[in-house]
Design a protein around this motif. Structure first.
Motif, PDB file in Angstrom:
ATOM      1  N   VAL A 102       0.831  -1.203   0.000  1.00 15.93           N
ATOM      2  CA  VAL A 102       0.000   0.000   0.000  1.00 15.93           C
ATOM      3  C   VAL A 102       0.865   1.251   0.000  1.00 15.93           C
ATOM      4  CG1 VAL A 102      -1.712   1.332   1.280  1.00 15.93           C
ATOM      5  CG2 VAL A 102      -1.930  -1.153   1.129  1.00 15.93           C
ATOM      6  N   GLU A 103       1.872   1.268   0.846  1.00 19.21           N
ATOM      7  CA  GLU A 103       2.742   2.436   0.930  1.00 19.21           C
ATOM      8  C   GLU A 103       3.482   2.662  -0.386  1.00 19.21           C
ATOM      9  OE1 GLU A 103       6.046   4.400   3.952  1.00 19.21           O
ATOM     10  OE2 GLU A 103       5.666   2.240   4.008  1.00 19.21           O
ATOM     11  N   GLY A 104       3.942   1.577  -0.998  1.00 18.42           N
ATOM     12  CA  GLY A 104       4.637   1.700  -2.274  1.00 18.42           C
ATOM     13  C   GLY A 104       3.736   2.273  -3.357  1.00 18.42           C
ATOM     14  N   PHE A 105       2.475   1.817  -3.384  1.00 18.25           N
ATOM     15  CA  PHE A 105       1.519   2.313  -4.371  1.00 18.25           C
ATOM     16  C   PHE A 105       1.242   3.794  -4.176  1.00 18.25           C
ATOM     17  CE2 PHE A 105      -3.025   3.320  -5.000  1.00 18.25           C
ATOM     18  CZ  PHE A 105      -3.062   3.275  -6.388  1.00 18.25           C
ATOM     19  N   VAL A 106       0.954   4.185  -2.929  1.00 15.72           N
ATOM     20  CA  VAL A 106       0.600   5.581  -2.645  1.00 15.72           C
ATOM     21  C   VAL A 106       1.782   6.511  -2.875  1.00 15.72           C
ATOM     22  CG1 VAL A 106      -0.139   7.192  -0.849  1.00 15.72           C
ATOM     23  CG2 VAL A 106      -1.215   4.934  -1.017  1.00 15.72           C
ATOM     24  N   VAL A 107       2.941   6.158  -2.314  1.00 14.75           N
ATOM     25  CA  VAL A 107       4.120   7.014  -2.429  1.00 14.75           C
ATOM     26  C   VAL A 107       4.551   7.176  -3.886  1.00 14.75           C
ATOM     27  CG1 VAL A 107       6.576   7.221  -1.877  1.00 14.75           C
ATOM     28  CG2 VAL A 107       4.961   6.544  -0.107  1.00 14.75           C
ATOM     29  N   ALA A 108       4.629   6.063  -4.614  1.00 15.73           N
ATOM     30  CA  ALA A 108       5.053   6.133  -6.011  1.00 15.73           C
ATOM     31  C   ALA A 108       4.049   6.911  -6.857  1.00 15.73           C
ATOM     32  CB  ALA A 108       5.234   4.720  -6.571  1.00 15.73           C
ATOM     33  N   SER A 109       2.753   6.714  -6.606  1.00 13.41           N
ATOM     34  CA  SER A 109       1.721   7.426  -7.368  1.00 13.41           C
ATOM     35  C   SER A 109       1.856   8.930  -7.170  1.00 13.41           C
ATOM     36  CB  SER A 109       0.319   6.971  -6.934  1.00 13.41           C
ATOM     37  OG  SER A 109       0.114   5.611  -7.245  1.00 13.41           O
ATOM     38  N   LEU A 110       2.024   9.338  -5.923  1.00 14.73           N
ATOM     39  CA  LEU A 110       2.166  10.767  -5.637  1.00 14.73           C
ATOM     40  C   LEU A 110       3.446  11.320  -6.249  1.00 14.73           C
ATOM     41  CD1 LEU A 110       0.988  10.881  -1.917  1.00 14.73           C
ATOM     42  CD2 LEU A 110      -0.192  11.865  -3.869  1.00 14.73           C
ATOM     43  N   VAL A 154       6.014  -4.623  -5.075  1.00 14.04           N
ATOM     44  CA  VAL A 154       5.241  -4.608  -6.310  1.00 14.04           C
ATOM     45  C   VAL A 154       4.193  -3.504  -6.345  1.00 14.04           C
ATOM     46  CG1 VAL A 154       3.414  -6.175  -5.546  1.00 14.04           C
ATOM     47  CG2 VAL A 154       4.118  -6.177  -7.949  1.00 14.04           C
ATOM     48  N   GLY A 155       3.862  -2.920  -5.213  1.00 15.77           N
ATOM     49  CA  GLY A 155       2.894  -1.827  -5.202  1.00 15.77           C
ATOM     50  C   GLY A 155       3.292  -0.684  -6.103  1.00 15.77           C
ATOM     51  N   VAL A 156       4.590  -0.498  -6.286  1.00 19.76           N
ATOM     52  CA  VAL A 156       5.096   0.575  -7.145  1.00 19.76           C
ATOM     53  C   VAL A 156       4.618   0.386  -8.581  1.00 19.76           C
ATOM     54  CG1 VAL A 156       7.191   1.621  -8.093  1.00 19.76           C
ATOM     55  CG2 VAL A 156       7.107   0.969  -5.683  1.00 19.76           C
ATOM     56  N   VAL A 161      -0.966   2.848 -13.212  1.00 16.61           N
ATOM     57  CA  VAL A 161      -2.386   3.111 -13.464  1.00 16.61           C
ATOM     58  C   VAL A 161      -2.714   4.564 -13.163  1.00 16.61           C
ATOM     59  CG1 VAL A 161      -4.748   2.508 -12.808  1.00 16.61           C
ATOM     60  CG2 VAL A 161      -3.001   0.724 -12.931  1.00 16.61           C
ATOM     61  N   MET A 162      -2.178   5.075 -12.058  1.00 19.13           N
ATOM     62  CA  MET A 162      -2.413   6.466 -11.689  1.00 19.13           C
ATOM     63  C   MET A 162      -1.798   7.419 -12.713  1.00 19.13           C
ATOM     64  SD  MET A 162      -4.231   6.138  -9.040  1.00 19.13           S
ATOM     65  CE  MET A 162      -4.285   7.841  -8.500  1.00 19.13           C
ATOM     66  N   ILE A 163      -0.630   7.062 -13.226  1.00 21.31           N
ATOM     67  CA  ILE A 163       0.009   7.883 -14.259  1.00 21.31           C
ATOM     68  C   ILE A 163      -0.868   7.940 -15.506  1.00 21.31           C
ATOM     69  CG2 ILE A 163       1.982   8.054 -15.823  1.00 21.31           C
ATOM     70  CD1 ILE A 163       3.702   6.784 -13.649  1.00 21.31           C
ATOM     71  N   LEU A 164      -1.395   6.786 -15.906  1.00 20.03           N
ATOM     72  CA  LEU A 164      -2.242   6.717 -17.095  1.00 20.03           C
ATOM     73  C   LEU A 164      -3.487   7.582 -16.938  1.00 20.03           C
ATOM     74  CD1 LEU A 164      -2.769   5.419 -19.867  1.00 20.03           C
ATOM     75  CD2 LEU A 164      -3.924   3.542 -18.661  1.00 20.03           C
ATOM     76  N   GLY A 194       5.331  20.925  -4.762  1.00 21.32           N
ATOM     77  CA  GLY A 194       6.642  20.833  -4.115  1.00 21.32           C
ATOM     78  C   GLY A 194       6.529  20.573  -2.624  1.00 21.32           C
ATOM     79  N   VAL A 195       5.572  21.226  -1.984  1.00 16.96           N
ATOM     80  CA  VAL A 195       5.353  20.998  -0.550  1.00 16.96           C
ATOM     81  C   VAL A 195       4.937  19.543  -0.308  1.00 16.96           C
ATOM     82  CG1 VAL A 195       3.959  21.620   1.461  1.00 16.96           C
ATOM     83  CG2 VAL A 195       4.744  23.403  -0.105  1.00 16.96           C
ATOM     84  N   LEU A 196       4.079  19.014  -1.172  1.00 14.58           N
ATOM     85  CA  LEU A 196       3.641  17.620  -1.024  1.00 14.58           C
ATOM     86  C   LEU A 196       4.805  16.649  -1.225  1.00 14.58           C
ATOM     87  CD1 LEU A 196       0.147  17.560  -2.783  1.00 14.58           C
ATOM     88  CD2 LEU A 196       0.748  18.172  -0.453  1.00 14.58           C
TER      89      LEU A 196
END
Length: 238
Positions: A102-110, A154-156, A161-164, A194-196
């Motif tokens: 979950v953390e990998g998915f959220v962090v990488a998406s952001l 693998v969450g990364v 999908v978020m990029i698409l 940038g702050v995010l």
């Protein structure tokens, strides 16, 4: 859309390589790699923050956006989405590499979606067909995806999908967005992004202090709205 597709493929390739090679990295190497990414992400966020022409706009956007994000429970929503993806695609819950799915998915998406190159590159790709900026971003994301996947699993990969959705959506509606968003709005939007990014570096990568970064995502929309209101009121904000 060409640039977005290239970006998605690059993240999948980099993330896939990272997942395959992840177990071969010693724990000290993984920690050092993740820390380096954390420092880089934080400094990139600081750099983007200085795009702002009026920091009070950024502050106001963060306050308003943060309240909206908490009312909408965005942090929990992204977490639930990651949990659902994990249940659907990850059958072996005992694998250590899947713990941080979950953390990998959220962090990488952001990280992959928040930033000036995502916004400006997608607009440029949609309006003119020039995807050179997104091609450069793709190389950076492939390298980052490899590093992230090696430490966060693998969450990364699912951040593709978020990029698409995110970059593809901006490209498809680039003409409409370009008629609504001016240069001043982009400056403040990038500063908020940038702050995010700095928050991601502090919270998820360096693990200094837990920050509910996802709750601030509405700030990316609030910032240009504030600029539009100030312009409508004929208030000089530079």
């Amino acid at each position: 859309m060409v640039g977005t597709i290239i970006n998605v493929v690059a993240v999948l390739i980099g993330g896939g390589i990272g997942c395959v090679l992840g177990d071969r990295f010693k724990e000290k190497v993984q920690i050092t790699l993740l820390s380096g990414l954390g420092i880089f992400t934080f400094m990139l966020g600081v750099k983007n923050f200085f795009d702002s022409k009026n920091v009070l706009i950024v502050l106001s956007a963060l306050v308003i956006g943060g309240v909206i994000g908490e009312l909408l429970h965005l942090e929990e929503a992204l977490g639930k989405l990651g949990d659902w993806l994990k249940k659907v695609f990850i059958k072996d819950g005992g694998n250590d590499r899947n713990v941080r799915f979950v953390e990998g998915f959220v962090v990488a998406s952001l990280l992959f979606c928040v930033g000036p190159m995502s916004i400006l590159g997608s607009i440029q790709d949609g309006l003119t067909g020039d995807y050179s900026m997104l091609a450069i971003k793709s190389i950076l994301d492939m390298i980052a995806g490899m590093a992230f996947a090696s430490t966060m699993g693998v969450g990364v990969l699912f951040s593709a999908v978020m990029i698409l959705v995110y970059q593809g959506g901006i490209s498809l509606f680039a003409i409409q967005l370009n008629s609504l968003v001016n240069e001043a709005m982009i400056f403040e939007m990038n500063a908020v992004g940038g702050v995010l990014l700095a928050g991601i570096g502090i919270s998820s990568l360096l693990a200094i202090k837990k920050i509910r970064v996802s709750s601030y995502l509405p700030s990316l929309l609030i910032a240009p709205l504030i600029v539009a209101v100030l312009h409508w009121l004929n208030i000089d904000y530079f």
